[in-house]
Design a protein around this motif. Structure first.
Motif, PDB file in Angstrom:
ATOM      1  N   SER A  28      15.569 -33.152 -31.581  1.00 54.64           N
ATOM      2  CA  SER A  28      15.766 -32.928 -33.012  1.00 54.64           C
ATOM      3  C   SER A  28      15.672 -31.446 -33.361  1.00 54.64           C
ATOM      4  O   SER A  28      16.489 -30.919 -34.122  1.00 54.64           O
ATOM      5  CB  SER A  28      14.730 -33.738 -33.794  1.00 54.64           C
ATOM      6  OG  SER A  28      14.898 -33.554 -35.162  1.00 54.64           O
ATOM      7  N   GLN A  29      14.696 -30.761 -32.798  1.00 59.02           N
ATOM      8  CA  GLN A  29      14.544 -29.328 -33.050  1.00 59.02           C
ATOM      9  C   GLN A  29      15.740 -28.540 -32.511  1.00 59.02           C
ATOM     10  O   GLN A  29      16.234 -27.620 -33.162  1.00 59.02           O
ATOM     11  CB  GLN A  29      13.255 -28.810 -32.423  1.00 59.02           C
ATOM     12  CG  GLN A  29      12.008 -29.281 -33.124  1.00 59.02           C
ATOM     13  CD  GLN A  29      10.742 -28.873 -32.382  1.00 59.02           C
ATOM     14  OE1 GLN A  29      10.787 -28.276 -31.313  1.00 59.02           O
ATOM     15  NE2 GLN A  29       9.591 -29.216 -32.955  1.00 59.02           N
ATOM     16  N   ARG A  30      16.188 -28.906 -31.339  1.00 58.01           N
ATOM     17  CA  ARG A  30      17.318 -28.190 -30.730  1.00 58.01           C
ATOM     18  C   ARG A  30      18.601 -28.419 -31.512  1.00 58.01           C
ATOM     19  O   ARG A  30      19.418 -27.503 -31.649  1.00 58.01           O
ATOM     20  CB  ARG A  30      17.500 -28.603 -29.276  1.00 58.01           C
ATOM     21  CG  ARG A  30      16.431 -28.035 -28.379  1.00 58.01           C
ATOM     22  CD  ARG A  30      16.675 -28.388 -26.947  1.00 58.01           C
ATOM     23  NE  ARG A  30      15.656 -27.792 -26.101  1.00 58.01           N
ATOM     24  CZ  ARG A  30      15.793 -27.617 -24.797  1.00 58.01           C
ATOM     25  NH1 ARG A  30      16.888 -28.007 -24.185  1.00 58.01           N
ATOM     26  NH2 ARG A  30      14.824 -27.077 -24.095  1.00 58.01           N
ATOM     27  N   ARG A  87      18.875 -28.862 -34.678  1.00 58.20           N
ATOM     28  CA  ARG A  87      18.788 -28.081 -35.918  1.00 58.20           C
ATOM     29  C   ARG A  87      18.740 -26.577 -35.670  1.00 58.20           C
ATOM     30  O   ARG A  87      18.792 -25.794 -36.612  1.00 58.20           O
ATOM     31  CB  ARG A  87      17.560 -28.514 -36.719  1.00 58.20           C
ATOM     32  CG  ARG A  87      17.678 -29.915 -37.288  1.00 58.20           C
ATOM     33  CD  ARG A  87      16.557 -30.210 -38.275  1.00 58.20           C
ATOM     34  NE  ARG A  87      15.228 -29.933 -37.740  1.00 58.20           N
ATOM     35  CZ  ARG A  87      14.417 -30.833 -37.217  1.00 58.20           C
ATOM     36  NH1 ARG A  87      14.784 -32.094 -37.143  1.00 58.20           N
ATOM     37  NH2 ARG A  87      13.217 -30.497 -36.764  1.00 58.20           N
ATOM     38  N   SER A  88      18.659 -26.157 -34.442  1.00 53.60           N
ATOM     39  CA  SER A  88      18.533 -24.739 -34.106  1.00 53.60           C
ATOM     40  C   SER A  88      19.802 -23.972 -34.479  1.00 53.60           C
ATOM     41  O   SER A  88      20.905 -24.510 -34.491  1.00 53.60           O
ATOM     42  CB  SER A  88      18.282 -24.593 -32.604  1.00 53.60           C
ATOM     43  OG  SER A  88      18.367 -23.241 -32.220  1.00 53.60           O
ATOM     44  N   ASN A  89      19.625 -22.694 -34.773  1.00 52.51           N
ATOM     45  CA  ASN A  89      20.769 -21.807 -34.997  1.00 52.51           C
ATOM     46  C   ASN A  89      21.328 -21.263 -33.689  1.00 52.51           C
ATOM     47  O   ASN A  89      22.285 -20.514 -33.705  1.00 52.51           O
ATOM     48  CB  ASN A  89      20.364 -20.642 -35.910  1.00 52.51           C
ATOM     49  CG  ASN A  89      20.160 -21.088 -37.338  1.00 52.51           C
ATOM     50  OD1 ASN A  89      20.812 -22.020 -37.803  1.00 52.51           O
ATOM     51  ND2 ASN A  89      19.261 -20.436 -38.045  1.00 52.51           N
ATOM     52  N   GLU A 133      11.584 -35.457 -30.419  1.00 55.00           N
ATOM     53  CA  GLU A 133      11.234 -34.326 -31.290  1.00 55.00           C
ATOM     54  C   GLU A 133      11.900 -33.043 -30.802  1.00 55.00           C
ATOM     55  O   GLU A 133      12.438 -32.275 -31.592  1.00 55.00           O
ATOM     56  CB  GLU A 133       9.712 -34.157 -31.351  1.00 55.00           C
ATOM     57  CG  GLU A 133       9.263 -33.023 -32.243  1.00 55.00           C
ATOM     58  CD  GLU A 133       9.695 -33.171 -33.689  1.00 55.00           C
ATOM     59  OE1 GLU A 133       9.971 -32.138 -34.334  1.00 55.00           O
ATOM     60  OE2 GLU A 133       9.772 -34.316 -34.179  1.00 55.00           O
ATOM     61  N   GLU A 134      11.870 -32.813 -29.495  1.00 59.66           N
ATOM     62  CA  GLU A 134      12.499 -31.609 -28.945  1.00 59.66           C
ATOM     63  C   GLU A 134      14.010 -31.636 -29.167  1.00 59.66           C
ATOM     64  O   GLU A 134      14.615 -30.628 -29.532  1.00 59.66           O
ATOM     65  CB  GLU A 134      12.186 -31.481 -27.451  1.00 59.66           C
ATOM     66  CG  GLU A 134      12.666 -30.186 -26.841  1.00 59.66           C
ATOM     67  CD  GLU A 134      12.286 -30.044 -25.378  1.00 59.66           C
ATOM     68  OE1 GLU A 134      12.682 -29.026 -24.788  1.00 59.66           O
ATOM     69  OE2 GLU A 134      11.598 -30.925 -24.833  1.00 59.66           O
TER      70      GLU A 134
END
Length: 67
Positions: free
Chosen positions: A7-9, A11-13, A4-5
């Motif tokens: 995946s979030q990273r 997608r981060s800008n 999950e982490e």
């Protein structure tokens, strides 16, 4: 870093977060590859079969994992 982490990273800008995630994925892929090659060799696979599965030459696979 869990999935999950990562995946979030990804997608981060923030490029720094994305690049760190790419590095973590790269290290994980290398670990999975090495373990899979070792398992294939234990099960009697040839270097040619492993190379074919990885899209590499048997010489390249042997040079990397034949030690």
């Amino acid at each position: 870093m869990d999935v999950e982490e990562l995946s979030q990273r990804i997608r981060s800008n923030d490029p720094a977060l994305g690049l760190r995630a790419v590095g973590a994925l790269h290290r994980l892929a290398e670990q999975v590859e090495a373990e899979s090659v070792a398992l294939a060799r234990e099960q009697g696979w040839t270097w040619e079969q492993i190379g074919d599965a990885l899209g590499m030459s048997r010489q390249s696979v042997h040079a990397r994992y034949g030690k």
